[in-house]
Design a protein around this motif. Structure first.
Motif, PDB file in Angstrom:
ATOM      1  N   ALA A 132      35.022  32.292  49.066  1.00 47.01           N
ATOM      2  CA  ALA A 132      35.957  32.696  48.018  1.00 47.01           C
ATOM      3  C   ALA A 132      36.208  34.190  48.142  1.00 47.01           C
ATOM      4  N   GLY A 133      37.189  34.678  47.383  1.00 48.91           N
ATOM      5  CA  GLY A 133      37.442  36.104  47.435  1.00 48.91           C
ATOM      6  C   GLY A 133      38.690  36.506  46.686  1.00 48.91           C
ATOM      7  N   SER A 134      38.959  37.785  46.761  1.00 44.91           N
ATOM      8  CA  SER A 134      40.029  38.398  45.994  1.00 44.91           C
ATOM      9  C   SER A 134      41.248  38.671  46.861  1.00 44.91           C
ATOM     10  N   ILE A 135      42.389  38.680  46.214  1.00 45.20           N
ATOM     11  CA  ILE A 135      43.561  39.257  46.860  1.00 45.20           C
ATOM     12  C   ILE A 135      43.310  40.757  47.003  1.00 45.20           C
ATOM     13  N   GLY A 136      43.609  41.298  48.175  1.00 46.66           N
ATOM     14  CA  GLY A 136      43.452  42.732  48.374  1.00 46.66           C
ATOM     15  C   GLY A 136      44.644  43.498  47.837  1.00 46.66           C
ATOM     16  N   GLU A 137      45.815  43.108  48.298  1.00 40.21           N
ATOM     17  CA  GLU A 137      47.049  43.716  47.800  1.00 40.21           C
ATOM     18  C   GLU A 137      48.172  42.707  47.936  1.00 40.21           C
ATOM     19  N   HIS A 138      48.893  42.503  46.846  1.00 38.59           N
ATOM     20  CA  HIS A 138      50.021  41.571  46.857  1.00 38.59           C
ATOM     21  C   HIS A 138      51.296  42.326  47.259  1.00 38.59           C
ATOM     22  N   HIS A 139      52.432  41.613  47.226  1.00 34.88           N
ATOM     23  CA  HIS A 139      53.710  42.208  47.605  1.00 34.88           C
ATOM     24  C   HIS A 139      54.063  43.412  46.734  1.00 34.88           C
ATOM     25  N   SER A 143      46.910  48.010  44.861  1.00 35.54           N
ATOM     26  CA  SER A 143      45.680  47.675  45.579  1.00 35.54           C
ATOM     27  C   SER A 143      44.582  47.295  44.590  1.00 35.54           C
ATOM     28  N   MET A 144      43.843  46.253  44.900  1.00 37.57           N
ATOM     29  CA  MET A 144      42.811  45.742  43.998  1.00 37.57           C
ATOM     30  C   MET A 144      41.421  46.209  44.419  1.00 37.57           C
ATOM     31  N   TRP A 145      41.341  47.379  45.043  1.00 37.50           N
ATOM     32  CA  TRP A 145      40.030  47.950  45.376  1.00 37.50           C
ATOM     33  C   TRP A 145      40.111  49.471  45.278  1.00 37.50           C
ATOM     34  N   ASP A 146      38.988  50.101  45.381  1.00 35.16           N
ATOM     35  CA  ASP A 146      38.881  51.556  45.299  1.00 35.16           C
ATOM     36  C   ASP A 146      39.289  52.136  46.648  1.00 35.16           C
ATOM     37  N   THR A 147      40.554  52.523  46.766  1.00 33.99           N
ATOM     38  CA  THR A 147      41.082  52.962  48.052  1.00 33.99           C
ATOM     39  C   THR A 147      41.587  54.393  47.987  1.00 33.99           C
ATOM     40  N   LYS A 148      41.436  55.088  49.090  1.00 31.97           N
ATOM     41  CA  LYS A 148      41.970  56.444  49.186  1.00 31.97           C
ATOM     42  C   LYS A 148      43.388  56.459  49.733  1.00 31.97           C
ATOM     43  N   TYR A 149      43.922  55.283  50.072  1.00 32.22           N
ATOM     44  CA  TYR A 149      45.249  55.208  50.683  1.00 32.22           C
ATOM     45  C   TYR A 149      46.340  54.794  49.702  1.00 32.22           C
ATOM     46  N   ASN A 150      45.991  54.613  48.443  1.00 37.05           N
ATOM     47  CA  ASN A 150      46.986  54.192  47.463  1.00 37.05           C
ATOM     48  C   ASN A 150      46.527  54.666  46.088  1.00 37.05           C
ATOM     49  N   GLU A 151      47.276  55.591  45.512  1.00 33.67           N
ATOM     50  CA  GLU A 151      46.949  56.076  44.172  1.00 33.67           C
ATOM     51  C   GLU A 151      46.961  54.941  43.149  1.00 33.67           C
ATOM     52  N   PHE A 152      47.838  53.956  43.395  1.00 32.67           N
ATOM     53  CA  PHE A 152      47.994  52.845  42.457  1.00 32.67           C
ATOM     54  C   PHE A 152      47.023  51.738  42.836  1.00 32.67           C
ATOM     55  N   ASN A 153      45.809  51.829  42.319  1.00 31.16           N
ATOM     56  CA  ASN A 153      44.789  50.847  42.630  1.00 31.16           C
ATOM     57  C   ASN A 153      43.973  50.539  41.380  1.00 31.16           C
ATOM     58  N   SER A 154      43.234  49.443  41.427  1.00 27.99           N
ATOM     59  CA  SER A 154      42.546  48.926  40.239  1.00 27.99           C
ATOM     60  C   SER A 154      41.390  49.801  39.784  1.00 27.99           C
ATOM     61  N   MET A 155      40.948  50.728  40.631  1.00 28.35           N
ATOM     62  CA  MET A 155      39.885  51.642  40.227  1.00 28.35           C
ATOM     63  C   MET A 155      40.456  52.838  39.456  1.00 28.35           C
ATOM     64  N   ASN A 156      41.629  53.287  39.863  1.00 26.64           N
ATOM     65  CA  ASN A 156      42.272  54.433  39.217  1.00 26.64           C
ATOM     66  C   ASN A 156      42.986  54.060  37.927  1.00 26.64           C
ATOM     67  N   MET A 157      43.516  52.835  37.874  1.00 25.23           N
ATOM     68  CA  MET A 157      44.419  52.438  36.803  1.00 25.23           C
ATOM     69  C   MET A 157      44.108  51.021  36.350  1.00 25.23           C
ATOM     70  N   MET A 176      27.730  32.810  49.105  1.00 29.97           N
ATOM     71  CA  MET A 176      29.014  32.353  49.628  1.00 29.97           C
ATOM     72  C   MET A 176      29.603  33.343  50.629  1.00 29.97           C
ATOM     73  N   LYS A 177      30.412  32.831  51.533  1.00 26.58           N
ATOM     74  CA  LYS A 177      31.202  33.665  52.419  1.00 26.58           C
ATOM     75  C   LYS A 177      32.364  34.273  51.620  1.00 26.58           C
ATOM     76  N   VAL A 178      32.920  35.381  52.150  1.00 23.00           N
ATOM     77  CA  VAL A 178      33.917  36.145  51.399  1.00 23.00           C
ATOM     78  C   VAL A 178      35.214  36.266  52.195  1.00 23.00           C
ATOM     79  N   VAL A 179      36.324  35.951  51.547  1.00 26.08           N
ATOM     80  CA  VAL A 179      37.649  36.147  52.121  1.00 26.08           C
ATOM     81  C   VAL A 179      38.367  37.224  51.319  1.00 26.08           C
ATOM     82  N   THR A 180      39.113  38.073  52.004  1.00 26.05           N
ATOM     83  CA  THR A 180      40.011  39.029  51.353  1.00 26.05           C
ATOM     84  C   THR A 180      41.401  38.804  51.918  1.00 26.05           C
ATOM     85  N   THR A 181      42.405  38.749  51.038  1.00 26.12           N
ATOM     86  CA  THR A 181      43.758  38.427  51.489  1.00 26.12           C
ATOM     87  C   THR A 181      44.684  39.623  51.337  1.00 26.12           C
ATOM     88  N   PHE A 182      45.635  39.730  52.267  1.00 26.91           N
ATOM     89  CA  PHE A 182      46.587  40.832  52.287  1.00 26.91           C
ATOM     90  C   PHE A 182      48.007  40.286  52.378  1.00 26.91           C
TER      91      PHE A 182
END
Length: 526
Positions: A132-139, A143-157, A176-182
């Motif tokens: 199972a796992g989370s969507i990383g970033e939709h269309h 971004s749904m993780w703490d990233t330095k490449y996108n100000e608009f992410n779930s950690m900042n906002m 469980m094994k982990v999937v991340t989707t992009f």
């Protein structure tokens, strides 16, 4: 070699199998000493998928983000800017003019205040999921993780939490094994907004470029996107407006960051994302991922969407409905086919491991408020379509990636939870017929699906069985014991020509969907 069962009648043929472990059949194709280079020839040495994925039945992921707030559809952020579209009309009535209340204004409303990743992970495991796992970033570009490449992410906002990271940790606690989707790099996704918004406003405001992509002139045909060899050829929208290298490189670095930070066991990459990355970056990405996994000591899988340039490849084996990607070869990745159960995604066995992704029947990919409440009949029918779909895909050498749709507050509608719990009840009884099973027999006969595992043939009836239960073309060895999974009762049977006839059934039946007969070879299990 041992002759196991005789299959006849033009439906199933003579099956001869070796005494071989399923670990040998699947094989973990990640060599402990291999170093992968960014060439298709080198990446082919990795193989399609590791052993855990070859044995898996299904996984669960979720579309969850800003679009969950308006709760209409995953394309809301695109269509809310199209005058005349139903979402534009809804947005104007509910939130105001989209040039004044833009998509970014939903971010503070996406709070996820009730989200408990441990409860989610437990729900997924109890449903019987292997990964199972989370969507990383939709269309939408959030971004749904703490990233330095996108100000608009779930950690900042919004939630102000690292969704990918917390979900990964919770799932691994459940074993469980982990999937991340992009699904990102949608350069043209906000073109309607660029036409609608004045200069410097909303979509056209440079301060939102991490979310909406850098401000640019929209194309005439934003839906058209084609790949020719290694290059994107778009006959309308970007011929005079090439996608900047910096934008694509930023999208590439997001992959690398997630690989380094969270070590996912599977990457699911949307077809459009593959196209925009281009083959050279895709080769670099896969080489990086496979080499990283070699260091971790784990087998990983990459599943990907298809290329619209030539989506269909007619084949006697695969059937015309199979979509074949031209951007990542099948030698080092798994083909994903989007579907909506009960639609059948494949009519024949595919000898290459493949994947279908489907939302829970009766629901959408993301939370839609009008679909929240289901009647008992709708829940029963949705569950039945889901189980039948998973069985059908598994028996054709596929894996199901099931999409669930949480509310913006981090809870699931009761009807989805009920379906997942009842799916888990079915899996507790019957999953053994699907997990690590050998699909290398013809898989269908009417409502029946078949798998082979160790000394058993499993005949799975998608329709409620009755007396007599006729399984065409199957001749067990004399003395074989037949039971239904979930029951210890030995069922009397006889042979009628080429057909196996089961003369009695457990009363009551052990489950309410997809009933599984285990046909035992004479002397096995004694």
């Amino acid at each position: 070699m041992k002759t196991f069962f005789l299959f006849k009648a033009g439906i199933i043929f003579l099956t001869v199998v070796s005494t071989i472990s399923f670990g040998q059949i699947a094989g973990d194709r990640v060599s402990g000493s291999a170093v992968y280079e960014p060439t298709w020839e080198s990446l082919a040495q990795h193989g399609t998928a590791p052993a855990w994925y070859e044995e898996a039945v299904f996984g669960i992921y979720f579309h969850w983000g800003i679009y969950s707030v308006p709760a209409k559809e995953t394309r809301y952020m695109r269509d809310m800017y199209k005058p005349g579209h139903k979402f534009y009309e809804y947005h104007c009535k509910t939130y105001g003019d989209p040039t004044e209340f833009g998509y970014h204004d939903f971010i503070p409303m996406f709070e996820a205040e009730k989200w408990d990743p441990d409860r989610w992970a437990e729900l997924f495991r109890n449903a019987g999921a292997d990964f199972a796992g989370s969507i990383g970033e939709h269309h939408d570009g959030f971004s749904m993780w703490d990233t330095k490449y996108n100000e608009f992410n779930s950690m900042n906002m919004g939630p102000r939490r690292d969704v990918v990271g917390e979900m990964t940790q919770a799932l691994r606690k459940q074993g469980m094994k982990v999937v991340t989707t992009f699904h990102h790099l949608r350069w043209d996704w906000y073109d309607a907004g660029r036409r609608l918004c004045p200069e410097g406003v909303g979509v056209n405001d440079p301060k939102y470029s991490d979310l909406y992509a850098p401000v640019h002139e929209p194309g005439d045909t934003p839906e058209a996107l084609w790949l020719v060899k290694d290059h994107i050829k778009d006959p309308g929208s970007h011929v005079n407006d090439p996608i900047p290298e910096s934008y694509i490189e930023q999208g590439y670095k997001k992959f690398i960051e997630v690989i380094d930070k969270y070590k996912p066991d599977q990457l699911q990459i949307d077809g459009g994302t593959c196209v925009r990355l281009g083959q050279e970056r895709l080769k670099k990405l896969l080489a990086y991922y496979f080499n990283a996994a070699r260091i971790w000591g784990r087998g990983v899988a990459v599943s990907r969407g298809y290329d619209r340039n030539n989506p269909y490849k007619p084949s006697e084996i695969k059937g015309r409905e199979v979509m074949t990607s031209q951007v990542i070869p099948i030698t080092c990745s798994v083909q994903n086919i989007e579907s909506h159960f009960p639609r059948i995604t494949l009519h024949q066995v595919n000898p290459d491991r493949w994947q279908t992704s489907s939302p829970i029947p009766g629901f959408n990919w993301a939370y839609v408020d009008s679909l929240e409440y289901k009647s008992p009949v709708e829940i029963h029918n949705g569950l039945n379509a889901l189980i039948d779909g998973i069985v059908d895909v598994t028996c054709k050498n596929g894996v199901t990636l099931l999409g669930v749709a949480p509310r913006p507050d981090g809870t699931f509608p009761d009807s989805q939870v009920e379906i997942l719990n009842k799916l888990g009840d079915w899996m507790k009884i019957n999953k053994k017929a699907l997990h690590a099973a050998d699909w290398r027999i013809p898989c269908t006969a009417g409502s029946l699906r078949f798998t082979l595992k160790e000394d058993y043939l499993y005949a799975i009836d998608l329709e409620k069985p009755g007396i007599p239960e006729v399984i065409p073309g199957v001749t067990p060895e004399p003395g074989s014991v037949i039971r239904m999974l979930g029951s210890n009762q030995e069922l009397s049977w006889h042979q009628d020509g080429d057909n196996l006839v089961i003369d009695e059934l457990p009363d009551p039946l052990p489950c309410d969907h997809a009933w599984v007969f285990r046909i035992e070879r004479s002397g096995a299990g004694k």
